[in-house]
Design a protein around this motif. Sequence first.
Motif, mmCIF file in Angstrom:
data_model
loop_
_atom_site.group_PDB
_atom_site.id
_atom_site.type_symbol
_atom_site.label_atom_id
_atom_site.label_comp_id
_atom_site.label_asym_id
_atom_site.label_seq_id
_atom_site.Cartn_x
_atom_site.Cartn_y
_atom_site.Cartn_z
ATOM 1 N N SER A 85 0.829 -1.200 0.000
ATOM 2 C CA SER A 85 0.000 0.000 0.000
ATOM 3 C C SER A 85 0.869 1.257 0.000
ATOM 4 N N ALA A 86 2.171 1.077 0.116
ATOM 5 C CA ALA A 86 3.157 2.146 -0.055
ATOM 6 C C ALA A 86 4.295 1.560 -0.885
ATOM 7 N N ARG A 87 5.281 2.374 -1.179
ATOM 8 C CA ARG A 87 6.426 1.946 -1.995
ATOM 9 C C ARG A 87 7.196 0.828 -1.300
ATOM 10 N N VAL A 88 7.529 -0.205 -2.065
ATOM 11 C CA VAL A 88 8.431 -1.266 -1.615
ATOM 12 C C VAL A 88 9.548 -1.343 -2.644
ATOM 13 N N ALA A 89 10.752 -1.002 -2.234
ATOM 14 C CA ALA A 89 11.908 -1.035 -3.120
ATOM 15 C C ALA A 89 12.839 -2.155 -2.661
ATOM 16 N N ILE A 90 13.189 -3.024 -3.590
ATOM 17 C CA ILE A 90 14.078 -4.148 -3.300
ATOM 18 C C ILE A 90 15.288 -4.001 -4.212
ATOM 19 N N GLY A 91 16.473 -3.875 -3.602
ATOM 20 C CA GLY A 91 17.695 -3.575 -4.332
ATOM 21 C C GLY A 91 18.291 -4.744 -5.097
ATOM 22 N N ASP A 92 19.231 -4.426 -5.947
ATOM 23 C CA ASP A 92 19.911 -5.398 -6.796
ATOM 24 C C ASP A 92 20.427 -6.596 -6.006
ATOM 25 N N ARG A 93 20.265 -7.769 -6.625
ATOM 26 C CA ARG A 93 20.815 -9.031 -6.121
ATOM 27 C C ARG A 93 20.302 -9.435 -4.738
ATOM 28 N N THR A 94 19.199 -8.874 -4.327
ATOM 29 C CA THR A 94 18.609 -9.235 -3.032
ATOM 30 C C THR A 94 17.785 -10.501 -3.192
ATOM 31 N N MET A 95 17.852 -11.356 -2.174
ATOM 32 C CA MET A 95 17.131 -12.634 -2.199
ATOM 33 C C MET A 95 16.188 -12.714 -1.011
ATOM 34 N N LEU A 96 14.948 -13.096 -1.286
ATOM 35 C CA LEU A 96 13.956 -13.337 -0.241
ATOM 36 C C LEU A 96 13.652 -14.822 -0.202
ATOM 37 N N GLY A 97 13.742 -15.414 0.977
ATOM 38 C CA GLY A 97 13.448 -16.831 1.140
ATOM 39 C C GLY A 97 11.963 -17.097 1.036
ATOM 40 N N PRO A 98 11.588 -18.375 1.111
ATOM 41 C CA PRO A 98 10.172 -18.720 0.990
ATOM 42 C C PRO A 98 9.345 -18.129 2.130
ATOM 43 N N GLY A 99 8.169 -17.668 1.774
ATOM 44 C CA GLY A 99 7.225 -17.178 2.778
ATOM 45 C C GLY A 99 7.572 -15.851 3.412
ATOM 46 N N VAL A 100 8.493 -15.088 2.832
ATOM 47 C CA VAL A 100 8.796 -13.762 3.372
ATOM 48 C C VAL A 100 7.590 -12.861 3.150
ATOM 49 N N GLN A 101 7.285 -12.031 4.149
ATOM 50 C CA GLN A 101 6.146 -11.125 4.075
ATOM 51 C C GLN A 101 6.603 -9.699 4.348
ATOM 52 N N ILE A 102 6.182 -8.790 3.490
ATOM 53 C CA ILE A 102 6.499 -7.366 3.630
ATOM 54 C C ILE A 102 5.189 -6.616 3.739
ATOM 55 N N TYR A 103 5.014 -5.894 4.852
ATOM 56 C CA TYR A 103 3.767 -5.180 5.112
ATOM 57 C C TYR A 103 4.008 -3.670 5.119
ATOM 58 N N CYS A 104 3.185 -2.942 4.389
ATOM 59 C CA CYS A 104 3.235 -1.477 4.429
ATOM 60 C C CYS A 104 2.060 -0.881 5.187
ATOM 61 N N ALA A 105 0.949 -1.590 5.242
ATOM 62 C CA ALA A 105 -0.270 -1.050 5.855
ATOM 63 C C ALA A 105 -0.191 -1.077 7.374
ATOM 64 N N ASP A 106 -0.668 -0.013 7.963
ATOM 65 C CA ASP A 106 -0.784 0.117 9.412
ATOM 66 C C ASP A 106 -2.239 0.491 9.686
ATOM 67 N N HIS A 107 -2.955 -0.411 10.317
ATOM 68 C CA HIS A 107 -4.391 -0.197 10.536
ATOM 69 C C HIS A 107 -4.637 0.675 11.760
ATOM 70 N N HIS A 108 -5.753 1.369 11.715
ATOM 71 C CA HIS A 108 -6.098 2.318 12.776
ATOM 72 C C HIS A 108 -6.244 1.609 14.113
ATOM 73 N N ARG A 109 -5.846 2.269 15.193
ATOM 74 C CA ARG A 109 -5.925 1.688 16.535
ATOM 75 C C ARG A 109 -7.347 1.714 17.106
ATOM 76 N N ASP A 110 -8.149 2.669 16.653
ATOM 77 C CA ASP A 110 -9.535 2.778 17.096
ATOM 78 C C ASP A 110 -10.377 1.754 16.331
ATOM 79 N N ALA A 111 -11.096 0.893 17.051
ATOM 80 C CA ALA A 111 -11.852 -0.194 16.427
ATOM 81 C C ALA A 111 -12.911 0.308 15.445
ATOM 82 N N THR A 112 -13.545 1.426 15.748
ATOM 83 C CA THR A 112 -14.573 1.977 14.857
ATOM 84 C C THR A 112 -13.947 2.422 13.540
#
Length: 174
Positions: A85-112
């Motif tokens: 939901s925001a920019r995700v930049a992954i640089g040259d020659r970077t490796m992510l293993g299986p099941g890696v998760q990258i989160y950009c969203a931060d949900h509101h603290r107020d339940a309503t």
Amino acid sequence: MRDGDWYPALTPELEAMRRTARIACHAHRMMAPDARGAMAPELAALFARVGRDCFIEAPFHCSYGCHIELGCGVYLNAGCVILDSARVAIGDRTMLGPGVQIYCADHHRDATERAKGIERAWSVEIAADVWIGGGAILLPGVRVGAGAIVGAGAVVTRDVAAGARVMGNPARPV
């Protein structure tokens, strides 16, 4: 959304963008392994940038795709999830293993507000030559410096310095 301010994530426009991303991820997942090449054309077209020689194993999931920038030679193993939901930049020659998760969203603290789909998004940046072990999770707003190693299963809640090795929950230098 781009400024890190609170925004309503349940709008028709954003839902249409997420639907486009789901279709592209499905196309990638359904390609025959020998035909796949680096990634399905629909997925490559969705991303903001794809350097040469990138490879994404299936399955793969992203929220929007249009905020993802891949450097050259990036490798994402099976089951990676990027909630961009925001920019995700992954640089040259970077490796992510299986099941890696990258989160950009931060949900509101107020339940309503959270029930209304109010959230904000912070970018995640991963520099060149980084190795992120399987099952690691990167939370909104983190930066991982060049040459760093993130251990399998780590939960990265803070920036990781260049050349550092981190592991654990929360991830700490070792």
